[in-house]
Design a protein around this motif. Structure first.
Motif, PDB file in Angstrom:
ATOM      1  N   ILE A 166       2.157  11.340   1.241  1.00 59.86           N
ATOM      2  CA  ILE A 166       3.572  11.171   2.386  1.00 59.86           C
ATOM      3  C   ILE A 166       4.991  12.168   2.143  1.00 59.86           C
ATOM      4  CG2 ILE A 166       5.000   9.037   2.940  1.00 59.86           C
ATOM      5  CD1 ILE A 166       1.866   8.996   2.062  1.00 59.86           C
ATOM      6  N   SER A 167       5.403  12.603   1.836  1.00 59.11           N
ATOM      7  CA  SER A 167       5.964  13.200   1.841  1.00 59.11           C
ATOM      8  C   SER A 167       5.846  14.198   3.298  1.00 59.11           C
ATOM      9  CB  SER A 167       6.741  13.727   1.087  1.00 59.11           C
ATOM     10  OG  SER A 167       7.754  14.776   0.751  1.00 59.11           O
ATOM     11  N   ARG A 168       4.974  15.173   2.901  1.00 60.73           N
ATOM     12  CA  ARG A 168       4.485  16.090   3.481  1.00 60.73           C
ATOM     13  C   ARG A 168       3.988  15.215   5.015  1.00 60.73           C
ATOM     14  NH1 ARG A 168      -1.587  19.018   3.654  1.00 60.73           N
ATOM     15  NH2 ARG A 168      -1.037  20.260   5.070  1.00 60.73           N
ATOM     16  N   ALA A 169       3.930  13.565   5.233  1.00 60.45           N
ATOM     17  CA  ALA A 169       3.602  13.671   6.715  1.00 60.45           C
ATOM     18  C   ALA A 169       5.216  13.085   7.281  1.00 60.45           C
ATOM     19  CB  ALA A 169       2.935  12.589   6.326  1.00 60.45           C
ATOM     20  N   GLN A 170       6.479  12.445   6.024  1.00 52.83           N
ATOM     21  CA  GLN A 170       7.251  11.745   6.653  1.00 52.83           C
ATOM     22  C   GLN A 170       8.039  12.324   8.660  1.00 52.83           C
ATOM     23  OE1 GLN A 170       8.255   9.598   4.789  1.00 52.83           O
ATOM     24  NE2 GLN A 170       9.119   8.833   6.452  1.00 52.83           N
ATOM     25  N   PRO A 171       8.155  13.729   8.625  1.00 52.92           N
ATOM     26  CA  PRO A 171       8.903  13.888   9.585  1.00 52.92           C
ATOM     27  C   PRO A 171       8.176  13.762  10.887  1.00 52.92           C
ATOM     28  CG  PRO A 171       8.910  15.771   7.644  1.00 52.92           C
ATOM     29  CD  PRO A 171       8.265  15.291   7.550  1.00 52.92           C
ATOM     30  N   MET A 172       6.710  13.973  10.448  1.00 51.51           N
ATOM     31  CA  MET A 172       5.899  13.233  11.796  1.00 51.51           C
ATOM     32  C   MET A 172       6.405  11.294  12.124  1.00 51.51           C
ATOM     33  SD  MET A 172       2.401  15.225  12.788  1.00 51.51           S
ATOM     34  CE  MET A 172       2.370  15.008  10.338  1.00 51.51           C
ATOM     35  N   PHE A 173       6.685  10.566  11.162  1.00 46.99           N
ATOM     36  CA  PHE A 173       6.371   9.475  10.831  1.00 46.99           C
ATOM     37  C   PHE A 173       7.970   8.996  10.984  1.00 46.99           C
ATOM     38  CE2 PHE A 173       3.916   8.928   6.693  1.00 46.99           C
ATOM     39  CZ  PHE A 173       2.606   9.218   7.693  1.00 46.99           C
ATOM     40  N   ASP A 174       8.686  10.490  10.671  1.00 42.70           N
ATOM     41  CA  ASP A 174       9.995   9.718  11.261  1.00 42.70           C
ATOM     42  C   ASP A 174      10.188   9.606  12.452  1.00 42.70           C
ATOM     43  OD1 ASP A 174      11.337   9.702   8.457  1.00 42.70           O
ATOM     44  OD2 ASP A 174      12.064  10.982   8.689  1.00 42.70           O
ATOM     45  N   ALA A 175       9.525  10.508  13.781  1.00 43.81           N
ATOM     46  CA  ALA A 175       9.486  10.517  14.700  1.00 43.81           C
ATOM     47  C   ALA A 175       9.174   9.893  15.408  1.00 43.81           C
ATOM     48  CB  ALA A 175       8.570  11.915  15.038  1.00 43.81           C
ATOM     49  N   MET A 176       7.927   8.941  14.727  1.00 42.58           N
ATOM     50  CA  MET A 176       6.840   8.067  15.921  1.00 42.58           C
ATOM     51  C   MET A 176       7.604   6.194  14.982  1.00 42.58           C
ATOM     52  SD  MET A 176       3.218   8.955  15.334  1.00 42.58           S
ATOM     53  CE  MET A 176       3.193   9.267  13.268  1.00 42.58           C
ATOM     54  N   GLY A 177       8.268   6.583  13.957  1.00 43.72           N
ATOM     55  CA  GLY A 177       9.231   5.259  13.815  1.00 43.72           C
ATOM     56  C   GLY A 177      10.745   4.746  12.937  1.00 43.72           C
ATOM     57  N   ARG A 178      10.270   3.821  13.132  1.00 42.19           N
ATOM     58  CA  ARG A 178      11.961   3.713  11.901  1.00 42.19           C
ATOM     59  C   ARG A 178      12.235   2.878  10.498  1.00 42.19           C
ATOM     60  NH1 ARG A 178      13.107  -0.983  11.322  1.00 42.19           N
ATOM     61  NH2 ARG A 178      11.879  -3.333  11.791  1.00 42.19           N
ATOM     62  N   LEU A 179      11.275   3.306  10.297  1.00 40.18           N
ATOM     63  CA  LEU A 179      10.555   3.034   9.371  1.00 40.18           C
ATOM     64  C   LEU A 179       9.435   3.287   7.799  1.00 40.18           C
ATOM     65  CD1 LEU A 179      12.212   1.354   5.906  1.00 40.18           C
ATOM     66  CD2 LEU A 179      10.900  -0.509   6.577  1.00 40.18           C
ATOM     67  N   THR A 180       9.004   4.138   7.874  1.00 42.44           N
ATOM     68  CA  THR A 180       7.898   4.395   6.329  1.00 42.44           C
ATOM     69  C   THR A 180       8.222   3.554   5.649  1.00 42.44           C
ATOM     70  OG1 THR A 180       7.801   6.494   7.051  1.00 42.44           O
ATOM     71  CG2 THR A 180       6.225   6.060   5.501  1.00 42.44           C
ATOM     72  N   ILE A 181       6.832   2.935   4.936  1.00 38.70           N
ATOM     73  CA  ILE A 181       6.267   2.073   3.859  1.00 38.70           C
ATOM     74  C   ILE A 181       5.668   2.342   3.007  1.00 38.70           C
ATOM     75  CG2 ILE A 181       6.050  -0.096   2.544  1.00 38.70           C
ATOM     76  CD1 ILE A 181       6.851  -1.555   5.144  1.00 38.70           C
ATOM     77  N   HIS A 182       6.016   3.769   2.123  1.00 33.11           N
ATOM     78  CA  HIS A 182       4.662   3.433   0.779  1.00 33.11           C
ATOM     79  C   HIS A 182       3.962   2.648   0.270  1.00 33.11           C
ATOM     80  CE1 HIS A 182       3.033   6.431  -2.315  1.00 33.11           C
ATOM     81  NE2 HIS A 182       1.906   5.953  -1.440  1.00 33.11           N
ATOM     82  N   ALA A 183       3.264   2.052   0.766  1.00 37.08           N
ATOM     83  CA  ALA A 183       2.139   1.009   0.413  1.00 37.08           C
ATOM     84  C   ALA A 183       1.983   0.586  -1.074  1.00 37.08           C
ATOM     85  CB  ALA A 183       1.071   0.017   1.193  1.00 37.08           C
ATOM     86  N   GLY A 184       1.458   1.700  -1.726  1.00 38.48           N
ATOM     87  CA  GLY A 184       0.689   2.135  -2.629  1.00 38.48           C
ATOM     88  C   GLY A 184      -0.705   3.948  -2.560  1.00 38.48           C
TER      89      GLY A 184
END
Length: 291
Positions: free
Chosen positions: A143-161
């Motif tokens: 998740i940490s590796r993908a976080q910059p991309m998630f931040d570009a596409m969304g306002r919040l990332t939930i690590h569900a498990g």
């Protein structure tokens, strides 16, 4: 993850193209493949096979309609997995069965890949504005590796498990969304059948806090008879089916969601490619003799 990374999209429809546009704004390069063979607006380069895309891209994001499309895109001699280099990152944003996400993570691990199941909460308006909520299943490192991309596409990332958790959380959210819409539509049905004036009824429901902002948006569309697809019925009904299937496997009683699925199945039969709020049209037709 460097913003110089090349991101490859498998599937580049209404949601993925908007997600890709936000990644491009953040500095990522884009390449895409569409199972239909269609696509291309001049700003994104398209390639002929999933394998060709995977051989080029540093990260592959998959955004396809269902388990069958995922299988077709990933597996086989021309599939994504045949072209990905060890150490690459595969992000599946498709809403698929949780066991599919778990199996994909295990297959990716055997190939030396990092896999995240990351379906999103939100429709095309949120995808366009970069306000999606990313529902991620996988390791914290992934998740940490993908976080910059998630931040570009969304306002919040939930690590569900762990793997599969993002898929399960997406089914929870869509199940609530679909079942709640069915209840609102039933309320409208009763109101119309009892003689309440249509515009007054829709306007009243739009004014009260018991209706969520999402469903108020659907009410406005239904009042106008505009069912332009932000979330097509065929996909919502598919998600409800996945939820009921896994719910039975988990021995989780879901009677209200099961009932809503029946209404959405009827809606899919009549309006498969319209927005799932076309359920209002189905219900209205039962009491008002309207088309």
């Amino acid at each position: 993850m460097s913003t110089a990374s090349l991101v490859g999209f498998i599937g580049f429809g209404a949601m993925a193209s908007r997600m890709g546009a936000n990644l491009a704004k953040a500095g990522y390069g884009l390449v895409a493949y569409t199972p239909s063979g269609k696509g291309g607006d001049g700003s994104t380069r398209f390639v002929p096979t999933p394998r060709a895309l995977a051989q080029e891209a540093d990260v592959v994001i998959v955004c396809v309609p269902d388990d069958e499309a995922l299988e077709a895109s990933l597996q086989g001699a021309d599939g994504v997995l045949a072209g990905m280099k060890p150490g690459s990152l595969l992000i599946n944003t498709s809403t698929v069965a949780p066991e599919t996400s778990v199996a994909l993570a295990e297959q990716g691990k055997a190939l030396g890949l990092t896999v995240i199941d990351a379906p999103v909460a939100g429709s095309t308006p949120e995808a366009e504005s970069g306000n999606l909520i990313i529902l991620a299943g996988g390791t914290a490192e992934a998740i940490s590796r993908a976080q910059p991309m998630f931040d570009a596409m969304g306002r919040l990332t939930i690590h569900a498990g762990p793997a599969g958790s993002g898929s399960r959380l997406k089914l929870v959210i869509n199940g609530i969304m679909g079942a709640t819409l069915a209840v609102v539509a039933e309320g409208v049905t009763y109101g119309l059948a009892s003689g309440l004036e249509r515009d007054m009824l829709y306007d009243a429901l739009d004014a009260v806090p018991v209706i969520s902002p999402h469903h108020k948006r659907k009410l406005k569309a239904a009042k106008a008879g505009d069912f332009s697809p932000q979330f097509p019925t065929r996909l919502m009904q598919k998600d409800m089916r996945l939820l009921l299937t896994d719910g039975a496997r988990q021995m989780a009683p879901l009677p209200a969601m099961a009932a809503a699925t029946q209404s959405l199945s009827l809606t899919r039969r009549r309006y498969p490619n319209e927005d799932y709020s076309a359920l209002f049209a189905v219900m209205e037709s039962m009491v008002a003799n309207t088309p």
